[in-house]
Every structure is written in structure tokens, then in C-alpha cells.
Design an enzyme around this catalytic site. Structure first.
Site, PDB file in Angstrom:
ATOM      1  N   SER A 272       4.700   9.949 -29.525  1.00  0.00           N
ATOM      2  CA  SER A 272       4.557   8.705 -30.286  1.00  0.00           C
ATOM      3  C   SER A 272       5.468   7.562 -29.874  1.00  0.00           C
ATOM      4  O   SER A 272       5.317   6.451 -30.379  1.00  0.00           O
ATOM      5  CB  SER A 272       4.744   8.990 -31.779  1.00  0.00           C
ATOM      6  OG  SER A 272       3.669   9.738 -32.273  1.00  0.00           O
TER       7      SER A 272
ATOM      8  N   LYS B  28      10.241   1.180 -37.435  1.00  0.00           N
ATOM      9  CA  LYS B  28       8.918   1.729 -37.681  1.00  0.00           C
ATOM     10  C   LYS B  28       8.820   2.184 -39.127  1.00  0.00           C
ATOM     11  O   LYS B  28       9.779   2.750 -39.675  1.00  0.00           O
ATOM     12  CB  LYS B  28       8.702   2.911 -36.719  1.00  0.00           C
ATOM     13  CG  LYS B  28       7.393   3.652 -36.844  1.00  0.00           C
ATOM     14  CD  LYS B  28       7.365   4.791 -35.821  1.00  0.00           C
ATOM     15  CE  LYS B  28       6.142   5.656 -35.922  1.00  0.00           C
ATOM     16  NZ  LYS B  28       6.159   6.764 -34.921  1.00  0.00           N
TER      17      LYS B  28
ATOM     18  N   SER C 170       2.245   7.231 -32.553  1.00  0.00           N
ATOM     19  CA  SER C 170       2.174   6.560 -33.834  1.00  0.00           C
ATOM     20  C   SER C 170       3.070   5.321 -33.931  1.00  0.00           C
ATOM     21  O   SER C 170       3.050   4.634 -34.954  1.00  0.00           O
ATOM     22  CB  SER C 170       2.565   7.549 -34.949  1.00  0.00           C
ATOM     23  OG  SER C 170       3.895   8.019 -34.772  1.00  0.00           O
TER      24      SER C 170
END
Length: 482
Positions: A173, A73, A149
Site C-alpha cells: 500500500s 493517511k 491503499s
């Protein structure tokens, strides 16, 4: 190589181990799939296959995931030589000069890094949309959000680019994107996972790292390979009695589970989420578990305020550090509007409010475990999402602040509690909505289980049982790269 898109990460490693495929073949197939879905779902912030090819050329790749392609990520971790922007224009052009501790452990497991997945700016909202990269779209319905996220990671895995990807969780997230995209996601206990080398915790302990995956065993195996104290750790979660992967070998004993549908902030699940939680309760009872509706008395409004103050203060510090590092202060017009407002708030939060915030988190953890003890509960069950994934734009950091705040408050309101208490929680893809014109296969809504601090073993044991009883890995969204 179409067949490799059907396998999980350990399955891909078996292809390499038995010489049915080479690491280079797996890499090129994964890169091809990534390039094929990127125009449709925009889940990658960067692809760097040349770094992966160099890694393979250097050799020395070993471990349970030897030769398996992997992505991280674009937030909170660094792969040496790769770009890291945290979804922010303020970090555009930054390239990592070292590996994060987690990446070192991923490398030791044999993973091969070829790209980064999208994140909203600094991971601050529940959708993966940014001015820098645009909107990441859900493979089940490209008019809908992927969650946030870790939405880029979830979209990449859900669309068949690869079976498991790095993710992180500061307020849901990992779990929220996994739920939005029909995947399994586990948030580990505070102090379980490495966050270094520069810092050993994120957002004053709210944030942790992990993966999203199509199968439970990939999450369990990755946890085995990456957890444990690091240099400078001030605390560590209790060590497991045995390997997490081995917890999947047997069903758990009959469990007593608290059904907790209404969130601490008073949000009730909508009809789709309510149907999912009712069906999940029936499934659990059919497996021999006892499900009783009950909820701890936790003050949701106080926790929301505490979370806002804590995160805003940390983001303000991050932005200040970035300005110092580049020799030029970060201006508001380099940030998303809501991010800029949080930075302004973070600069003015009185020190006493941060102390009060931490006290609120401690109180919630005490109340939660007393609740489990008093009811003799092993776990709690809530919907991960209180409604199906939203249309794009509703929770972006460029949206109207009042409307965005209301959308966020009602979307996944149970999730942040487990960051605040430090307890582990997982989302399991056990429910899909009815088909619609834009979502012909329906939309996933995950079911979330919470445990006592340190009891990832119990969560994973139940997850393995649920995966056998109600498998999901065969489900494929309309956008499928395989």
C-alpha cells in the site's frame, strides 16, 4: 508561491531556514493547492488548516522539516483533534484524542499537519475508492485508479500539493500507489517503524508505515527521523550503520540483481510492464550492475490464503473493538460488501489456520533469503505493477467479488510477499506507458527492488544512483497544482 511546489520537503525546510518563506506562507500555499485539485482527483478525506495554524501559533517547531506542511493517511495513525475514519462509515465522526507515536516523531521533525488523505475501507484493496468518500482519481489519468491503499497520499504528492506525505503498507500500500502515480516509495523492514502507542504491529506484523515522495532524499530523511523501537516493541529491525540520508551520497558497489518477472502466483507482466523491466535491466547494466533472470520457488497460492486469513481475522477484531468502543455493534450495512464478507470470514477462521498462516510467512522468508544466498544476489527486481493502473471501479470493495479478486491477484502480485517475509522493498518510477487520449503524458509503472531483511541502506543507495541516472521529479501529470 508557485516556486515551492517544485521543491522537495527538505527544499521547503531550507526556504524556512533561510527566511525566504515563512511556515505560514508555506501552509497557506499548500492548503490552496489542496483545495484546487480536490474537485479533480478527490484525494483528501479531510482538511483541517485551523489545527495547523494553531500548531504554528503555539510555536516550538524545530527539526530538519521545521515549518513544512504535511498530511497523514486516514488510516492507522492519529493526529490529536483531527478526524480519523479509516475510510469506513463505521468510524464516521471519530476524532483522535492523542497523537500516534509516528505523529509524535513527525512533529519532532518539524512537520505541520493540515489534512488527511483518502484510503479505501481499512486499507483492504489496491484502489482508493469508498462509499464514504467516493473515488480518488489518478493525476496522470483521471479515469484511472491511484492505487491503494495510500492512493490519496500518492495523488496529493503526484499532483504537486506537497512533496511528501505519510503512507502505510500492509500488502503493497505504499509501493502500489507510488507506482500508479509516478513516485518513490519504500516499505521498511518489519520492526523498523513505530505503530503505537496502543499496538506495536499491524495485521500480525504485515503492516508498516512510511511515506510516499517525489524524491529519494525525502524518504531517506523521513526514515532517519522516524524509525526505531517504541514502548512495548517485542522486536526491532537492526539499527543502520549510518544515517539513511547519507547512503545517497555515493553509488553502491556493483550489485548482482535477480530479475524476477513472474510472480509467485504465476502472473506474468503485460507488454508495458515487460518493457519497463527490460529497460530497467539495461539501465542497471549500464551502471555496472549484473542482472540475471532467476526466481525463488515460493508457493503463491498458499501465501494468498495465509494473507486472506490473517487480514480477515484482524479486520474482524477491529470491527468488534469499534462496536464495543461506541456501545453499538457494527452492522454489515455500515461496511463495504467485500469488507463485510471478510469480517464474516475473520470470525470463523480456526485458530490453527492463523498458526499455519504465520508458518507460511516464515517459510517464505527462509526461502527468499536462501535464494539470495545461493545465487549471491544482493537484490531482486520485479515490476511493481504487472499492468498500467486500472480504470476506476475494477478493484473497489463494492465490485463483483469474483471479478475484483481476479483483478487484485494480477495487478501487483509481487508486493505482498515483502510484507509476509518482513523484508524491505522499494518502488522506483522508471517507466511510463505510451500516451493515450486520457493519459497524454502516459501512465507510470514502477519497478520494485527487494532486499534482505534490514537492508534499507542498500536499497536507498541504489535508488539515489537511479535517480541521478534517470531522474523523474521533473515529470508532471496533467493535473498539477503547482
Amino acid at each position: 508561491m508557485a516556486r515551492d511546489s517544485e521543491l522537495d520537503g527538505l527544499g521547503l525546510a531550507e526556504l524556512v531556514r533561510t527566511r525566504q518563506a515563512s511556515p505560514g506562507e508555506l501552509l497557506e500555499a499548500a492548503v490552496s493547492r489542496a483545495e484546487s485539485v480536490q474537485p479533480q482527483i478527490n484525494c483528501f478525506s479531510a482538511l483541517y488548516p485551523d489545527l495547523a495554524r494553531e500548531q504554528l501559533k503555539a510555536g516550538g517547531i524545530d527539526g530538519p522539516y521545521a515549518g513544512v506542511p504535511f498530511v497523514v493517511k486516514d488510516l492507522g495513525v492519529e493526529v490529536k483533534g483531527a478526524p480519523v475514519t479509516s475510510g469506513s462509515r463505521a468510524f464516521k465522526g471519530y476524532v483522535a484524542s492523542r497523537d500516534s507515536t509516528l505523529v509524535e516523531r513527525f512533529r519532532k521533525a518539524g512537520l505541520v499537519f493540515f489534512g488527511a488523505t483518502t484510503s479505501p475501507e481499512f486499507g483492504l484493496t489496491l484502489t482508493t475508492e469508498s462509499t464514504l468518500y467516493g473515488q480518488s482519481r489518478n493525476p496522470w489519468d483521471t479515469t484511472r485508479i491511484t492505487g491503494g491503499s495510500s492512493g490519496g497520499a500518492a495523488a496529493a504528492v503526484a499532483s504537486g500539493v506537497l512533496p511528501v506525505a505519510h503512507a502505510s503498507d500492509g500488502g503493497g500500500s505504499i509501493r502500489i500507489p507510488a507506482a500508479c502515480c509516478g513516485l518513490f516509495g519504500l516499505k521498511a523492514s518489519r520492526g523498523r517503524m513505530p505503530m503505537g502507542p496502543a499496538k506495536t504491529e499491524g495485521w500480525n506484523g504485515l503492516s508498516t508505515v512510511g511515506v510516499v515522495s517525489r524524491t529519494v532524499r525525502d524518504t531517506a530523511a523521513m526514515l532517519d527521523l522516524t524509525h526505531g523501537p517504541e514502548t512495548g516493541s517485542r522486536y526491532a529491525a537492526p539499527a543502520p550503520a549510518r544515517a539513511y540520508l547519507s547512503e545517497l551520497d555515493r553509488d553502491p558497489r556493483p550489485l548482482r540483481i535477480a530479475l524476477w518477472p513472474v510472480a509467485p502466483n504465476g502472473t506474468k507482466p503485460d507488454a508495458d510492464a515487460a518493457e519497463g523491466i527490460a529497460n530497467t535491466a539495461k539501465l542497471l547494466e549500464s551502471l555496472g550492475h549484473t542482472v540475471v533472470e532467476a526466481a525463488p520457488l515460493i508457493e503463491g497460492e498458499a501465501l494468498a490464503k495465509a494473507g486472506l486469513f490473517t487480514i480477515s481475522a484482524n479486520i474482524a477484531a477491529l470491527v468488534e473493538e469499534r462496536g464495543i468502543a461506541r456501545g453499538l455493534p457494527v452492522e454489515d450495512d455500515e461496511l463495504e460488501p467485500i469488507t463485510a464478507s471478510m469480517v464474516r470470514l475473520g470470525r470463523t477462521v480456526p485458530m490453527v489456520e492463523l498458526a499455519k498462516a504465520n508458518n507460511a510467512f516464515i517459510t517464505a522468508a527462509i526461502i527468499y533469503e536462501h535464494f539470495l544466498d545461493a545465487g549471491q544476489f544482493d537484490l531482486t527486481l520485479s515490476p511493481t505493477l504487472h499492468r498500467a493502473p486500472d480504470p476506476l471501479g475494477t478493484m473497489a470493495l463494492t465490485a463483483d467479488p469474483a471479478a475484483m479478486g481476479a483483478a487484485v491477484a494480477g495487478f501487483a502480485p509481487h508486493c505482498a510477499l515483502f510484507n509476509q517475509t518482513g523484508c524491505p522493498a522499494m518502488t522506483v518510477p522508471l517507466h511510463w506507458t505510451k500516451p493515450t487520449p486520457t493519459a497524454p503524458a502516459g501512465l507510470p509503472i514502477g519497478m520494485m527492488f527487494g532486499a534482505r531483511y534490514g537492508r534499507e541502506d542498500l536499497l536507498l543507495s541504489l535508488a539515489g544512483q537511479l535517480e541521478r541516472a534517470a531522474p523523474w521529479a521533473h515529470r508532471k501529470p496533467p493535473v498539477w497544482a503547482g
